[in-house]
Write a protein that holds these residues in place. Structure first.
Motif, mmCIF file in Angstrom:
data_model
loop_
_atom_site.group_PDB
_atom_site.id
_atom_site.type_symbol
_atom_site.label_atom_id
_atom_site.label_comp_id
_atom_site.label_asym_id
_atom_site.label_seq_id
_atom_site.Cartn_x
_atom_site.Cartn_y
_atom_site.Cartn_z
ATOM 1 N N GLY A 212 26.756 4.177 14.433
ATOM 2 C CA GLY A 212 27.980 4.553 13.432
ATOM 3 C C GLY A 212 29.260 4.007 13.629
ATOM 4 N N VAL A 213 29.231 2.522 13.948
ATOM 5 C CA VAL A 213 30.757 1.743 14.307
ATOM 6 C C VAL A 213 30.596 1.018 13.196
ATOM 7 N N PRO A 214 31.587 0.774 12.288
ATOM 8 C CA PRO A 214 31.717 -0.351 11.385
ATOM 9 C C PRO A 214 31.835 -1.776 12.075
ATOM 10 N N ILE A 215 30.981 -2.502 11.423
ATOM 11 C CA ILE A 215 30.994 -3.812 12.081
ATOM 12 C C ILE A 215 32.481 -4.599 12.349
ATOM 13 N N ALA A 216 33.261 -4.295 11.352
ATOM 14 C CA ALA A 216 34.453 -4.674 11.491
ATOM 15 C C ALA A 216 35.132 -4.450 12.810
ATOM 16 N N GLU A 217 34.926 -3.371 13.635
ATOM 17 C CA GLU A 217 35.212 -3.077 14.858
ATOM 18 C C GLU A 217 34.455 -3.547 15.860
ATOM 19 N N ALA A 218 33.657 -4.374 15.760
ATOM 20 C CA ALA A 218 32.593 -5.061 16.911
ATOM 21 C C ALA A 218 33.139 -6.465 17.048
ATOM 22 N N ILE A 219 33.033 -6.849 18.362
ATOM 23 C CA ILE A 219 33.225 -8.054 18.941
ATOM 24 C C ILE A 219 31.813 -8.804 19.393
ATOM 25 N N GLY A 220 31.731 -9.798 19.016
ATOM 26 C CA GLY A 220 30.359 -10.614 19.443
ATOM 27 C C GLY A 220 30.702 -11.636 20.227
ATOM 28 N N VAL A 221 30.152 -12.086 21.312
ATOM 29 C CA VAL A 221 30.398 -12.959 22.222
ATOM 30 C C VAL A 221 29.218 -13.773 22.435
ATOM 31 N N GLY A 222 29.521 -15.013 22.443
ATOM 32 C CA GLY A 222 28.308 -15.961 22.683
ATOM 33 C C GLY A 222 28.696 -17.481 22.995
ATOM 34 N N ASP A 223 27.731 -18.141 22.962
ATOM 35 C CA ASP A 223 28.108 -19.687 23.404
ATOM 36 C C ASP A 223 27.284 -20.776 22.694
ATOM 37 N N ALA A 224 26.143 -20.277 22.072
ATOM 38 C CA ALA A 224 25.077 -21.289 21.587
ATOM 39 C C ALA A 224 24.619 -21.122 20.150
ATOM 40 N N PHE A 225 23.831 -22.038 19.735
ATOM 41 C CA PHE A 225 23.468 -22.245 18.254
ATOM 42 C C PHE A 225 22.847 -20.826 17.878
ATOM 43 N N ASN A 226 22.125 -20.131 18.871
ATOM 44 C CA ASN A 226 21.575 -18.832 18.255
ATOM 45 C C ASN A 226 22.604 -17.529 18.099
ATOM 46 N N ASP A 227 23.710 -17.831 18.836
ATOM 47 C CA ASP A 227 24.772 -16.718 18.595
ATOM 48 C C ASP A 227 25.519 -17.035 17.341
ATOM 49 N N VAL A 228 25.288 -18.015 16.672
ATOM 50 C CA VAL A 228 26.256 -18.049 15.493
ATOM 51 C C VAL A 228 26.252 -17.266 14.567
ATOM 52 N N PRO A 229 25.238 -16.621 14.279
ATOM 53 C CA PRO A 229 25.101 -15.490 13.251
ATOM 54 C C PRO A 229 25.959 -14.141 13.703
ATOM 55 N N MET A 230 25.714 -14.018 15.148
ATOM 56 C CA MET A 230 26.345 -12.994 15.366
ATOM 57 C C MET A 230 27.977 -13.120 15.364
ATOM 58 N N LEU A 231 28.458 -14.290 15.782
ATOM 59 C CA LEU A 231 29.752 -14.831 15.752
ATOM 60 C C LEU A 231 30.496 -14.565 14.371
ATOM 61 N N LYS A 232 29.652 -14.985 13.496
ATOM 62 C CA LYS A 232 30.109 -14.912 12.118
ATOM 63 C C LYS A 232 29.990 -13.486 11.538
ATOM 64 N N MET A 233 29.205 -12.660 11.905
ATOM 65 C CA MET A 233 28.864 -11.253 11.441
ATOM 66 C C MET A 233 29.822 -10.314 11.922
ATOM 67 N N ALA A 234 30.344 -10.569 13.285
ATOM 68 C CA ALA A 234 31.305 -9.592 13.986
ATOM 69 C C ALA A 234 32.622 -9.529 13.264
ATOM 70 N N GLY A 235 33.260 -8.388 13.722
ATOM 71 C CA GLY A 235 34.888 -8.242 13.290
ATOM 72 C C GLY A 235 35.485 -9.345 13.984
ATOM 73 N N LEU A 236 35.090 -9.734 15.036
ATOM 74 C CA LEU A 236 35.870 -10.765 15.897
ATOM 75 C C LEU A 236 34.595 -11.596 16.637
ATOM 76 N N GLY A 237 34.474 -12.853 16.336
ATOM 77 C CA GLY A 237 33.507 -13.552 16.942
ATOM 78 C C GLY A 237 34.102 -14.522 18.057
ATOM 79 N N ALA A 238 33.848 -14.403 19.413
ATOM 80 C CA ALA A 238 34.609 -14.922 20.630
ATOM 81 C C ALA A 238 33.519 -16.052 21.107
ATOM 82 N N ALA A 239 33.874 -17.150 21.336
ATOM 83 C CA ALA A 239 33.019 -18.180 21.634
ATOM 84 C C ALA A 239 33.588 -18.428 23.052
ATOM 85 N N MET A 240 32.544 -18.666 24.312
ATOM 86 C CA MET A 240 33.011 -19.155 25.464
ATOM 87 C C MET A 240 33.424 -20.561 25.475
ATOM 88 N N GLY A 241 34.262 -20.773 26.540
ATOM 89 C CA GLY A 241 34.877 -22.010 26.528
ATOM 90 C C GLY A 241 33.756 -23.172 26.815
#
Length: 273
Positions: A212-241
């Motif tokens: 019951g959490v709006p996805i706009a209020e979710a942060i997705g954190v990743g580093d690789a190609f398979n994380d791209v959909p999560m980074l784009k879908m999340a309210g905030l996509g955070a990529a590791m350095g």
């Protein structure tokens, strides 16, 4: 700054450092967020069974979108909350294609990873040697993994095929091209297969819907190609350095790498900030 209620972390290259350990700074930051009432989760390609060695309950990480978004899991209740499966008629096609290359075959069902014990002892051969201790400790073993997959064709969430080279992986992908499935590259030689339209992005969306959490209020954190959909879908996509170029382009922000407190930065600056 927007108000974020949930953060979901990829594992390898993100929550885990280069030694495949969770840094103390990440553990401490997760505890701060947990005490502040934030929801912490994983969004990982790993099966649930491959996560049992980590102290998530002590960190406040309760939920997981596992096996590339095909299994939504509650670690505290030890319960599958939602699941998606590969169409059963496609399992024989995947099995047949796997026989044409020298590869390690893994099937995931309801959060459990199934492999052949002999393949685990040859994981260096499949460019996956760093994961051998994990697979020894957490896998379920089938005498003939392909026969097992055929017998359980209506229950499989995800199939991984670990090849001996990127070229071998490319040949398998070419044989399977055109099928109504999603394919993702991971590590050096891994080909991950999930139901069409299912990814770490839909896994995050499914998790948010269940909680019951709006996805706009979710942060997705990743580093690789398979994380791209999560980074784009999340309210905030955070990529590791340490992220690859695809993840960097997909992210809204970039933080420090997985060996230098990147997770703590995400939590303190964006989830709690």
């Amino acid at each position: 700054m927007p108000h974020y209620r949930l953060a979901a972390f990829d594992m390898d290259g993100t929550l885990l450092n280069s030694d495949k350990e969770i840094p103390a700074s990440a553990i401490e930051a997760c505890r701060r967020a947990w005490k502040a009432g934030k929801i912490l989760a994983l969004d990982t390609g790993r099966a649930v069974s491959e996560l049992s060695l980590y102290p998530f309950s002590e960190m406040g990480i309760r939920y997981g979108a596992c096996a590339c978004g095909t299994v939504i899991y509650d670690f505290e209740a030890r319960k599958v909350l939602a699941t998606r499966t590969i169409p059963k008629e496609l399992i024989p096609v995947l099995v047949e294609a796997s026989r044409k290359e020298d590869l390690m075959f893994q099937a995931m069902i309801d959060g459990i990873g199934y492999v052949e014990a002999a393949d685990v002892e040859r994981m260096d051969h499949f460019r996956m040697g760093a994961y051998q201790p994990l697979y020894r400790a957490t896998s379920s073993f089938a005498e003939d993994i392909r026969a097992f997959a055929l017998e359980n064709a209506d229950r499989i969430n995800k199939i991984n095929m670990y090849h001996t080279s990127p070229e071998s992986r490319a040949r398998t992908l070419e044989r399977l091209s055109g099928l109504p499935l999603d394919f993702t590259f991971a590590e050096t030689t891994s080909l991950e297969t999930t139901p069409q339209g299912v990814s770490k992005g839909t896994g995050l969306a499914d998790l948010c819907e269940v909680l019951g959490v709006p996805i706009a209020e979710a942060i997705g954190v990743g580093d690789a190609f398979n994380d791209v959909p999560m980074l784009k879908m999340a309210g905030l996509g955070a990529a590791m350095g340490n992220s690859n170029e695809e993840a960097l382009r997909a992210a809204d922000v970039v933080v420090k790498d997985n060996d230098h407190d990147g997770i703590a930065e995400v939590i303190d600056k964006y989830l709690l900030g």
